[in-house]
Design an enzyme around this catalytic site. Structure first.
Site, short mmCIF file in Angstrom:
data_model
loop_
_atom_site.label_atom_id
_atom_site.label_comp_id
_atom_site.label_asym_id
_atom_site.label_seq_id
_atom_site.Cartn_x
_atom_site.Cartn_y
_atom_site.Cartn_z
N GLU A 46 20.48 14.94 0.82
CA GLU A 46 19.73 14.19 2.20
C GLU A 46 19.53 12.67 1.59
O GLU A 46 18.56 13.05 1.10
CB GLU A 46 18.52 15.62 2.55
CG GLU A 46 18.46 15.91 2.30
CD GLU A 46 17.51 17.29 2.06
OE1 GLU A 46 16.91 16.71 3.02
OE2 GLU A 46 17.49 18.21 1.58
N HIS A 48 20.02 16.51 7.73
CA HIS A 48 19.76 18.35 6.80
C HIS A 48 20.75 19.35 6.86
O HIS A 48 20.78 20.24 6.61
CB HIS A 48 18.56 18.67 7.14
CG HIS A 48 17.61 19.68 5.61
ND1 HIS A 48 18.36 20.88 5.17
CD2 HIS A 48 16.48 19.01 5.17
CE1 HIS A 48 17.54 21.07 4.37
NE2 HIS A 48 16.41 20.18 4.00
N HIS A 79 8.71 17.42 5.84
CA HIS A 79 9.53 16.75 7.67
C HIS A 79 9.18 16.49 8.29
O HIS A 79 9.29 16.59 9.66
CB HIS A 79 10.91 17.89 7.55
CG HIS A 79 11.84 18.53 6.65
ND1 HIS A 79 12.03 17.33 4.85
CD2 HIS A 79 12.04 19.17 6.12
CE1 HIS A 79 12.48 17.73 4.78
NE2 HIS A 79 12.76 19.49 4.64
C1 BGC Z 1 13.36 20.19 1.38
C2 BGC Z 1 13.07 22.37 0.67
C3 BGC Z 1 12.77 22.98 1.72
C4 BGC Z 1 14.07 22.91 2.63
C5 BGC Z 1 13.79 23.43 3.86
C6 BGC Z 1 14.33 20.59 1.59
O1 BGC Z 1 14.72 19.28 2.17
O2 BGC Z 1 13.49 19.63 -0.32
O3 BGC Z 1 12.22 21.60 -1.03
O4 BGC Z 1 13.14 23.89 1.48
O5 BGC Z 1 14.18 21.02 2.93
O6 BGC Z 1 13.20 22.58 4.82
#
Ligand code: BGC
Length: 387
Positions: A346, A211, A137
């Site tokens: 997402e 998200h 991210h």
């Molecule tokens: C990811 C996960 C992660 C979550 C929280 C998702 O987009 O694919 O692996 O635990 O975000 O950050």
């Protein structure tokens, strides 16, 4: 790499017709431009909370802190409103507890970048890994922890807001000053529409997503394993133990084949012992990226009758089932967020695309305008009767 030809239309997902019936929900008063305090963040600044409503009584709230979507209230089959977006009750709580990314815009690069580095135009950019050896991210500080400037807009018959963030050159380690605009619109057809645009001063990479975690029975109302999920994808990126793509694109099979509706629980039973502990799966959408949003996924919650459809221009969608929640944090309902207590869909480019030039590009250059649209459409059984 084994390549798979992506068939145009994957599954028998029928698109429901508009318009949406007003139903028995009492209309809420509209607020254009108004905001209320959402508490202070640790820098002493007061966050503001904004509200969008529509004629069917649907309500969306968001805050300038992080550009976070804090509430999406939609009617069930009896017309009773519930907030289906997981969240917290103040900006301070988000700041302290939101390791999950609830309600979050994610940038500069959603999902993973392998070995926390990529090369662009011959120059290698390295980052401090924050997910095993990889970057997740974009790394800190995430776009969901910045203040965005908000301008409320009456957009035709719809109701919306434009949120702007300027990410300086070198921010999180990425090159180029990136100006991101996110337009949140609540339409009269019960759609929460997110339109992103971005421009840069130097060549860079970006992958923007939202998200939000959903529980269509209402946030905090147990887990989402009884929901039905359908994802309109014939293929997915294979991932390793850290959920980083291996580079292989596989045909969906077994628990990953969601072309027809499946009870989430059935897939999770098979994936519980996998490295992800549930779904954390990058699906590849057909004929994408594209100019107009196309149906990518549909989720139904049988008890409330609520259904949500996701439309996007993006080439991928990550289906994630909130396996990291442990019943410790509580949302506005006061009920704990348990394991699998919410799911995220997402929309994004494939993870680690900067290291896979064969996939749709995430490179943005000066003079180009990045554009992306995702729509979360809420449909109640009342709509079915009228369609
Ligand atoms: C990811 C996960 C992660 C979550 C929280 C998702 O987009 O694919 O692996 O635990 O975000 O950050």
């Amino acid at each position: 790499m084994r390549s798979v030809r992506i068939a145009a239309a994957a599954a028998s997902i029928c698109i429901l017709a508009n318009p949406v019936s007003a139903g028995p929900v009492a209309p809420l008063s509209r607020v254009i431009g108004g905001s209320v305090s959402f508490g202070k963040t640790s820098d002493g600044r007061t966050a503001r909370l904004y509200t969008l409503t529509n004629k069917n009584g649907m309500r969306v709230r968001f805050t300038d802190y992080g550009g976070l979507i804090t509430e999406i209230s939609t009617p069930d089959r009896a017309g009773k409103l519930a907030n289906v977006a997981l969240g917290f009750t103040s900006a301070g709580e988000y700041q302290a507890r939101n390791s999950y990314g609830l309600g979050s815009p994610i940038g500069r690069y959603a999902n993973r970048i392998g070995s926390a580095r990529f090369t662009l135009d011959g120059k290698t950019y390295s980052f401090k890994p924050n997910n095993g050896p990889n970057l997740l991210h974009g790394g800190p500080p995430g776009y969901n922890t910045r203040y965005w400037s908000v301008s409320m807009r009456p957009l035709g018959i719809n109701h919306g807001a434009v949120l702007t963030l300027v990410s300086p050159d070198g921010d999180q380690g990425f090159p180029g000053k990136l100006t991101v605009r996110m337009r949140y619109t609540l339409t009269e057809h019960d759609e929460l529409r997110i339109d992103y645009t971005a421009t840069t001063t130097k060549p860079t990479v970006l992958n923007l997503t939202n998200h939000t975690y959903f529980n269509l029975a209402g946030e905090g109302n147990g887990d989402v394993t009884g929901h039905l999920i359908q994802v309109r994808a014939n293929s997915m990126a294979e991932t390793d133990r850290m959920m980083l793509p291996t580079g292989r694109i596989l045909e969906v099979a077994g628990p990953y084949d969601l072309r027809d509706p499946h009870v989430i629980r059935d897939g999770i039973e098979m994936l519980k012992t996998s490295p992800a502990g549930g779904y954390d799966t990058p699906y590849v959408l057909a004929n994408a990226p594209r100019k107009k949003p196309v149906l990518a996924a549909r989720v139904t919650e049988p008890n409330s009758g609520r259904m949500m459809e996701v439309y996007t221009t993006e080439p991928g969608i990550q289906f994630f089932t909130g396996q990291q929640m442990r019943g410790i944090d509580k949302g506005p309902s006061g009920r704990p967020y348990v394991r699998y207590g919410g799911f995220a869909l997402e929309t994004q480019h494939l993870p680690d695309s900067p290291n896979h030039p064969e996939w749709p590009t995430t490179v943005l250059r000066p003079g180009q305008v990045f554009r992306s649209t995702t729509i979360y459409k809420f449909v109640t059984p009342i709509d079915r009767l009228h369609s």
